[in-house]
Each structure stands twice: as C-alpha cells, then as structure tokens.
Design an enzyme around this catalytic site. Structure first.
Site, PDB file in Angstrom:
ATOM      1  N   ALA A  63       0.821  -1.210   0.000  1.00 40.07           N
ATOM      2  CA  ALA A  63       0.000   0.000   0.000  1.00 40.07           C
ATOM      3  C   ALA A  63       0.856   1.261   0.000  1.00 40.07           C
ATOM      4  CB  ALA A  63      -0.932  -0.018   1.206  1.00 40.07           C
ATOM      5  N   HIS A  64       0.169   2.406  -0.061  1.00 38.79           N
ATOM      6  CA  HIS A  64       0.860   3.694  -0.175  1.00 38.79           C
ATOM      7  C   HIS A  64       1.743   3.981   1.038  1.00 38.79           C
ATOM      8  CE1 HIS A  64      -2.985   5.832   1.607  1.00 38.79           C
ATOM      9  NE2 HIS A  64      -2.524   4.884   2.384  1.00 38.79           N
ATOM     10  N   ASN A  65       2.905   4.551   0.731  1.00 35.90           N
ATOM     11  CA  ASN A  65       3.886   4.998   1.730  1.00 35.90           C
ATOM     12  C   ASN A  65       4.490   3.870   2.556  1.00 35.90           C
ATOM     13  OD1 ASN A  65       1.851   7.547   1.474  1.00 35.90           O
ATOM     14  ND2 ASN A  65       3.961   8.212   1.823  1.00 35.90           N
TER      15      ASN A  65
END
Length: 359
Positions: A252-254
C-alpha cells in the site's frame, strides 16, 4: 536478467562440479544433458538432495549424479555420482542457469510499439510490439519491454530490466536496474485513500485523496504477476534492494520495504507500515498500517500482524504472537472440547460438594 531461456546444453560432470565449487565423487568425464527431480531424473541427468525427508527418493533415483550437502549421510554408488556442496538448493539453481542460458530479444524498437518523441530509450534496449513509453520516460540499456508493457510519463526504468506483458510503471515512478516485473504487475497505482465528506455536492461521499507521490523500486527487485505497489500519497513508497515479491502481493501507499526481504503470495502490507531488512512474510500475511516489522523477522502464513514485531522475532497466528506461544496455543485448541467437558464436570462436582457441606 534476459527473459527467454534457451534449450538445454550438455556439460561434463567435472565442469559442473567446478561451476558450483563442489567436491566430485564420480567420473569427471561423464556427460550430463539436463536436470530433474529425484523421482523423475534418469541417466544423464543431475538432481539434488537437500532434505532428509526425501531419503527414499534419493536411494531410488536413476539420476547419474546428485548434489548433496557436505554433511549429508549419502554415499556414491555404481551409476550414481555425488557432488558435495555447501548448499544443494543454491547449487541446483545455478546449474539451471548453466543448462538453460537465457537469450535476449534483439535491441531496437518494434514498429508497432509507441515511443513518445520526447522519451529516452537506450539503443541497446528492446521495445517489443505494442509496448508503450510515454513522454519524458527513460528506458535503460539492455532493458526489455515485452508486448503491452507500459512506462508512464516521466517514469524511469534502469538497465537490464525485464517488463513482461502488461507490466505497468506509472507516471514519475522510478525502477532501478536488474528489476523484473512479471505480467500484469502494477507499479504506481493510486494509493487507497479517501476522506469521508458528509456534506458533498451530491450528498455524503468518500472524497478521493489525490495520490501525488511515487514508487521507488531499488536494484535487483523481482515483482510477481498481478502484484500491486501503490504510489505514495506524498513522498515515496519504497521497495528495497534485492527484495522479492511473489504473485498477488499488495503493497500500500507509503510503505517502506527494506532490502533482501521476501513477501509471499497474497500477502498485504497496509499504508505507512515499515518492513525491515531480510524479513519473510509468508503467504496471506496481513500487516496493518503504521507499524514496523523488524529486521530479520519472520511471519507465518495467514498471520495478522497488528503490532510492531521486534527484530529477529518469529511470529504466527492472528493476532500474531511469538511462534512458540502460537504452537502451544494451537496444540491446546485441539483439546478445548475435552477440557470444557472436564470443567463442566468439575463445576457440577463443586456444586454437589457445596450442597453436601451446606446440608
């Protein structure tokens, strides 16, 4: 890594032993033409024996030679040579590369590929039919873009990479050198970010948070088929050097994944989590967001990781707990029905004793 293996070739057993730095017990002049499993191998083939549970298959193998560990309880016999090595599995992998040397498509851009005039494609790269390289993108030397591969605007793909059919590197994302993206993998899809707006223009809605960061994949990473690595909301989602992601993995993001980690099929890592160096996440592991899985930690299959995992710890279960505790709990769970019966019987016995005492 070139994408297409060629037909196997033949090699002398002595050369094979030298290639894997092994100790040969047998005829160095024996000609070997292939590799196979212990049960399937026949004359002229090499196999490997690295686990005692396959002792029967080793004893019955028809292979001409077998790779074995230095301390393996194995003896050469008539018709069977041994090559003693420190790591039979690794040696076998190296021999597969020796017997099946890979070939690379001819460099150049196929007429049916789309390469924007302002893109940079190294002359030694291969851009195959239907591949797309957008404006401002960079494709490095000896990189292969298979049919349908996509490199987005201002994205960068390093040297000696392979993008298999329909692999996608979206805009501004950065892929290092010697990276393999298998079919239909996606680097840089939007992160899953929404803010609830109770007073939206058309009524209550989930307002999409713009995902304006990128993905950075370092050198020597391999990304499995249909795996998705989401771009950061801001900043970077990072996959560290030498890490290997299996098929159907979600990053997922980051998220930041450290170097040399292994993430197996159907595992998912939620936003802003950190996965350290040399971590192993087994199949279907779920990691919640904003936590850290420490360096060299191992997480058992189907575990749910809800809290930080210290460096080097092995955990299992959902919620994940130290592996030994999980083993004890798992063993006890099979006895719960009997334990419940005993507790009920003891409770009745206590009630009877209390009545007798009161009477």
């Amino acid at each position: 890594m070139p994408p297409v293996p060629s037909a196997p070739s033949a090699h002398r057993l002595g050369d094979i032993a030298a290639h894997v730095r092994g100790e040969l017990l047998g005829d160095p002049g024996l000609l070997v033409h292939g590799l196979n499993g212990l049960e399937e191998a026949g004359p002229g083939e090499v196999s490997f024996y690295g686990n005692p549970r396959y002792r029967k298959q080793f004893e019955a193998t028809r292979a001409s030679a077998v790779l074995v560990g230095m301390d393996a309880q194995a003896q050469a016999r008539n018709g069977l040579a041994l090559v003693r090595v420190h790591n039979p599995h690794l040696a076998y992998a190296k021999l597969l590369s020796l017997f099946h040397p890979a070939t690379r498509p001819e460099p150049g851009i196929h007429p049916s590929a789309h390469v924007h005039p302002e893109a940079t494609v190294h002359p030694e790269a291969s851009v195959r039919p239907g591949a797309v390289v957008e404006k401002g993108a960079h494709v490095g030397a000896r990189t292969v873009l298979h049919p349908g591969a996509y490199v987005g605007e201002a994205a960068r793909v390093g040297d000696d990479c392979v993008l298999y059919p329909h692999a996608t590197v979206r805009e501004r994302c950065v892929v290092g050198s010697r990276v393999i993206l298998h079919a239909s993998s996606v680097v840089g899809a939007d992160g899953f970010g929404f803010a609830f707006d109770a007073e939206g223009d058309s009524g209550p809605e989930h307002f999409k948070i713009p995902q304006v960061g990128i993905v950075r994949i370092e050198d020597d990473v391999e990304v499995g088929a249909c795996t998705c690595i989401d771009r950061a909301t801001v900043g970077e989602t990072v996959v560290g050097r030498g890490t290997k992601l299996d098929n159907l993995v979600q990053i997922a993001h980051n998220v930041r994944v450290g170097p040399l980690s292994l993430i197996c099929a159907q595992a998912g890592v939620s936003g802003s989590a950190e996965v350290g160096t040399g971590v192993v996440l087994a199949g279907q592991v779920g990691v919640v967001g904003h936590i850290r899985v420490g360096d060299l930690a191992k997480v058992g299959a189907q575990s749910g990781v809800a809290h930080d995992v210290p460096d080097g710890q092995v955990v299992s279960g959902s919620p994940a707990i130290p592996h030994r505790d999980w083993l004890r709990a798992s063993a006890a769970s099979g006895q719960l029905a009997d334990l419940l019966k005993e507790v009920r019987a003891l409770r009745r016995r206590v009630e009877m004793l209390e009545k007798e005492k009161g009477g």
